[in-house]
Design a protein around this motif. Structure first.
Motif, short mmCIF file in Angstrom:
data_model
loop_
_atom_site.label_atom_id
_atom_site.label_comp_id
_atom_site.label_asym_id
_atom_site.label_seq_id
_atom_site.Cartn_x
_atom_site.Cartn_y
_atom_site.Cartn_z
N LEU A 191 40.41 27.20 41.67
CA LEU A 191 41.24 27.33 40.47
C LEU A 191 40.39 27.18 39.21
O LEU A 191 40.66 27.82 38.19
N VAL A 192 39.39 26.30 39.28
CA VAL A 192 38.48 26.13 38.13
C VAL A 192 37.77 27.44 37.84
O VAL A 192 37.72 27.90 36.69
N LEU A 193 37.23 28.09 38.87
CA LEU A 193 36.50 29.33 38.67
C LEU A 193 37.43 30.47 38.26
O LEU A 193 37.04 31.34 37.46
N GLU A 194 38.64 30.48 38.78
CA GLU A 194 39.59 31.50 38.36
C GLU A 194 39.93 31.35 36.87
O GLU A 194 40.07 32.34 36.15
N GLY A 244 37.20 32.79 34.97
CA GLY A 244 37.28 34.24 35.05
C GLY A 244 38.29 34.81 34.07
O GLY A 244 38.04 35.84 33.43
N VAL A 245 39.42 34.13 33.93
CA VAL A 245 40.44 34.57 32.98
C VAL A 245 39.92 34.46 31.55
O VAL A 245 40.05 35.40 30.74
N LEU A 246 39.35 33.32 31.21
CA LEU A 246 38.83 33.13 29.86
C LEU A 246 37.71 34.12 29.55
O LEU A 246 37.57 34.58 28.41
N LEU A 257 35.30 24.95 25.15
CA LEU A 257 34.69 25.97 24.29
C LEU A 257 35.45 27.29 24.37
O LEU A 257 35.76 27.90 23.33
N ALA A 258 35.72 27.73 25.58
CA ALA A 258 36.41 29.01 25.75
C ALA A 258 37.84 28.94 25.21
O ALA A 258 38.30 29.86 24.52
N TRP A 273 46.49 37.23 28.72
CA TRP A 273 47.57 37.29 29.69
C TRP A 273 47.35 38.41 30.71
O TRP A 273 47.67 38.26 31.90
N TRP A 274 46.76 39.52 30.26
CA TRP A 274 46.43 40.59 31.20
C TRP A 274 45.39 40.10 32.20
O TRP A 274 45.50 40.35 33.41
#
Length: 295
Positions: free
Chosen positions: A176-179, A182-184, A41-42, A89-90
């Motif tokens: 890594l999943v949670l990161e 967090g990025v999305l 979705l994200a 990307w930021w």
């Protein structure tokens, strides 16, 4: 029409769709498929808004006599698309740097203040009497932290369940999943995002770790551990055993519940949100773009 359609799809996937799915209980029945669905979705929302920006750029190049409101609308769509892509990307850089720094500092404190477990070199025992358990992921050299209060509150099998839970976090790189979530999450401006995917992903990784622990120790021992650690706070950047206690206990209490339909539905939604906009809008637009630029 394509920029507007893609922009609307992006907004729907970023706001109302996650808010609606967050009210549903069924994604919790199949955590791995649920994680994939939220990521789809994200990602689809970001791709749709980015595609809207590209389509708008082509429109500016090819339209000979645009109207005033057309220009205003397309400029708005282009601006949102560029902003989301730049923020993505930021956010990727910022989340990675902040998380790495927090974990490095906390790992140093744990190694300094914690007591190594004699039989388990990666485990550190803290003197606090409040029951706490969490892990600090790091490739090849993670730490599992438990308090003295945890050791006092749990029997041997329940403690093993806690350790297996934390090892599952480390082994399958739930950090890594949670990161990624967090990025999305940060990629979208505040007015175009909801916290639902981030909150749901935190619950789902706990359920996945519970599944791994239950296979080793069984459900009753894991349930006792969840109750003992319920509500315990986890340091920022770590993954802990104290969250989502109610959802986790409900799932343990009904281990034979059929989940195939939840898996199928989650995978189906993932495929639809990623494939349908691409086939229905992006591919025809790309063919048109090639014709225009080639002509």
């Amino acid at each position: 029409m394509t920029p507007v359609a893609l922009g609307l799809i992006g907004i729907v996937l970023a706001l109302p769709a996650p808010a609606l799915l967050a009210r549903a209980h069924w994604p919790l029945l199949s955590p791995a498929a649920g994680i994939l669905m939220w990521q789809a979705l994200a990602l689809a929302a970001i791709l749709a808004m980015s595609g809207a920006g590209l389509a708008t750029a082509l429109w500016f190049v090819t339209d000979d006599d645009p109207g005033t409101w057309q220009v205003v609308g397309h400029v708005a769509v282009l601006g949102v698309g560029v902003m989301v892509w730049a923020r993505f990307w930021w956010a990727a850089w910022k989340v990675w740097r902040e998380t790495a720094q927090r974990r490095a500092r906390h790992r140093q404190l744990v190694d300094l203040l914690g007591q190594p477990h004699g039989a388990l070199p990666a485990v550190r025992i803290m003197a606090a009497q409040t029951p706490v358990a969490y892990c600090i992921p790091r490739r090849g050299d993670s730490r599992v932290v438990v308090s003295q209060g945890t050791l006092d509150a749990l029997d041997e099998v329940s403690l093993q369940a806690v350790l297996e839970h934390e090892r599952a976090h480390v082994r399958t790189r739930h950090d890594l999943v949670l990161e990624a979530f967090g990025v999305l999450h940060r990629a979208f401006p505040r007015i175009l995002r909801t916290d639902a995917p981030l909150r749901q992903s935190q619950v789902l990784v706990e359920l996945m770790a519970d599944d791994a622990a239950r296979r080793v120790t069984g459900g009753p021992a894991l349930a006792r551990a969840i109750v003992a650690l319920a509500g315990s706070r986890t340091p920022s950047g770590a993954l802990g055993s104290g969250g989502a206690a109610l959802a986790r206990l409900e799932r343990i209490g009904d281990p034979h519940r059929s989940t195939w339909w939840a898996t199928t539905l989650a995978l189906g939604i993932s495929a639809v949100v990623l494939i349908v906009p691409t086939v229905a809008l992006a591919v025809p637009w790309m063919m048109h773009a090639l014709e225009v630029l080639g002509g």
